[in-house]
Design an enzyme around this catalytic site. Structure first.
Site, PDB file in Angstrom:
ATOM      1  N   THR A  27      15.236 -11.334  -2.601  1.00 14.35           N
ATOM      2  CA  THR A  27      14.931 -12.565  -2.513  1.00 14.35           C
ATOM      3  C   THR A  27      16.364 -13.484  -2.984  1.00 14.35           C
ATOM      4  O   THR A  27      16.432 -14.602  -2.477  1.00 14.35           O
ATOM      5  CB  THR A  27      13.633 -13.254  -3.386  1.00 14.35           C
ATOM      6  N   PHE A  34       7.366  -9.771  -0.461  1.00 14.76           N
ATOM      7  CA  PHE A  34       6.063  -9.536   0.311  1.00 14.76           C
ATOM      8  C   PHE A  34       4.784 -10.238  -0.911  1.00 14.76           C
ATOM      9  O   PHE A  34       4.109 -10.911  -0.162  1.00 14.76           O
ATOM     10  CB  PHE A  34       5.799  -8.076   0.291  1.00 14.76           C
ATOM     11  N   ARG A  35       5.198  -9.825  -2.092  1.00 18.44           N
ATOM     12  CA  ARG A  35       3.795 -10.291  -2.781  1.00 18.44           C
ATOM     13  C   ARG A  35       4.254 -11.271  -3.983  1.00 18.44           C
ATOM     14  O   ARG A  35       3.276 -11.536  -4.766  1.00 18.44           O
ATOM     15  CB  ARG A  35       3.352  -9.042  -3.630  1.00 18.44           C
ATOM     16  N   ILE A 102      13.379  -2.408   2.880  1.00 23.49           N
ATOM     17  CA  ILE A 102      13.752  -1.926   4.344  1.00 23.49           C
ATOM     18  C   ILE A 102      14.784  -2.814   4.824  1.00 23.49           C
ATOM     19  O   ILE A 102      14.988  -3.007   6.200  1.00 23.49           O
ATOM     20  CB  ILE A 102      12.543  -1.900   5.008  1.00 23.49           C
ATOM     21  N   ASP A 103      15.636  -3.464   3.837  1.00 20.11           N
ATOM     22  CA  ASP A 103      16.485  -4.633   4.402  1.00 20.11           C
ATOM     23  C   ASP A 103      18.072  -4.079   4.550  1.00 20.11           C
ATOM     24  O   ASP A 103      18.713  -4.928   5.077  1.00 20.11           O
ATOM     25  CB  ASP A 103      16.433  -5.678   3.815  1.00 20.11           C
ATOM     26  N   HIS A 118      10.128   3.773   1.562  1.00 19.35           N
ATOM     27  CA  HIS A 118       9.047   3.174   2.633  1.00 19.35           C
ATOM     28  C   HIS A 118       9.883   3.175   4.185  1.00 19.35           C
ATOM     29  O   HIS A 118       9.445   2.443   4.911  1.00 19.35           O
ATOM     30  CB  HIS A 118       8.864   1.614   2.229  1.00 19.35           C
ATOM     31  N   THR A 191      10.348  -5.238  -8.630  1.00 20.63           N
ATOM     32  CA  THR A 191       9.182  -4.570  -8.035  1.00 20.63           C
ATOM     33  C   THR A 191       8.191  -4.949  -9.030  1.00 20.63           C
ATOM     34  O   THR A 191       8.023  -4.659 -10.225  1.00 20.63           O
ATOM     35  CB  THR A 191       9.432  -3.268  -7.619  1.00 20.63           C
TER      36      THR A 191
END
Ligand code: ZN
Length: 247
Positions: A27, A34-35, A102-103, A118, A191
């Site tokens: 971010t 995501f969350r 996944i970036d 992932h 996380t």
């Protein structure tokens, strides 16, 4: 003054330091979590984005949402956490980096030993035949708003990202468990440790007698087991960066 100096001492004296990262570190690079508070999953339809059944039925759901979020990634730059982790590895302190992201930003920052539990959009494959293609090739088509199709059989190609309803990549996950078990110190960064089985990795470190540090803007279920807890990733890694530059 927060005790970032003590964290830095622990990092530089660890026998086998492992980092475990999630969306919170990206971010800072302008990529949506995501969350988190303004997370991607708060937007309409995004929970369907990585649903494997929906992808087989209608790949436009994924490709519409992924157009900027995934296929615009080549325009994103690594943030401070990526940069410091790459430098810690280069200086020999960090032995492995496990990521839920996944970036591809860890690789872009220069990290070498990255375990993507992932999956990864680096590779794409046809859902029907054995055709494989690269991120760059797929991005060309995906950015135009079209669904990339297999040139051999005409079916949609899928990124090697783990979708909901799919198993995690076995080899990366096995290596991650091994690294976590071998770690005497694990840095858990950005996380909230909600997604299993990935969220169980800190438990392997703790069970083997290792210690953990958690830097995340929200509480996690492992907070009471952590030797260090901080909530500001940017402040923490700017401090670590300054210490690192002095040695
Ligand atoms: Zn095919």
């Amino acid at each position: 003054m927060k005790e970032y100096d003590k964290l830095f001492d622990r990092i530089t004296t660890a026998r086998h330091l492992v980092a475990f990262t999630g969306a919170g570190i990206s971010t800072l690079a302008g990529i949506k979590d995501f969350r988190g508070k303004d997370g991607l999953y708060k937007q309409k339809d995004t929970e369907k984005m990585f649903d494997i059944d929906i992808f087989y039925e209608d790949p436009t759901v994924y490709y519409n949402l992924a157009r900027d979020f995934i296929y615009g990634l080549d325009e994103k730059e690594p943030a401070i956490v990526h940069a410091v982790l790459a430098e810690l590895e280069e200086k020999g302190f960090l032995k492995a980096l496990i990521t839920q992201n996944i970036d591809l930003l860890h690789q872009k920052a220069g990290s070498k030993n990255v375990l993507e539990i992932h999956g990864s959009p680096t590779e794409h494959y046809c859902i029907q035949c054995d055709y494989k293609t690269s991120f760059e090739e797929v991005a060309k088509t995906a950015k135009t708003g079209e669904v990339p199709l297999c040139p051999n059989c005409g079916k949609q190609v899928k990124p090697a990202i783990t979708f909901f309803g799919e198993a995690l990549p076995q080899q990366a996950m096995n290596q991650a468990v091994q690294e976590a078990s071998n770690a005497d110190f694990m840095l858990i960064l950005g996380t909230s440790l909600q997604v299993y089985p990935a969220a169980s990795l800190p438990a392997y470190t703790l069970q083997a007698g290792g210690e953990i540090a958690i830097v995340n803007d929200q509480p996690t279920q492992f907070d009471s087991y952590a030797d260090f807890i901080f909530d500001d990733l940017e402040e923490c890694f700017e401090a670590l960066d300054k210490f690192l530059k002095k040695i």
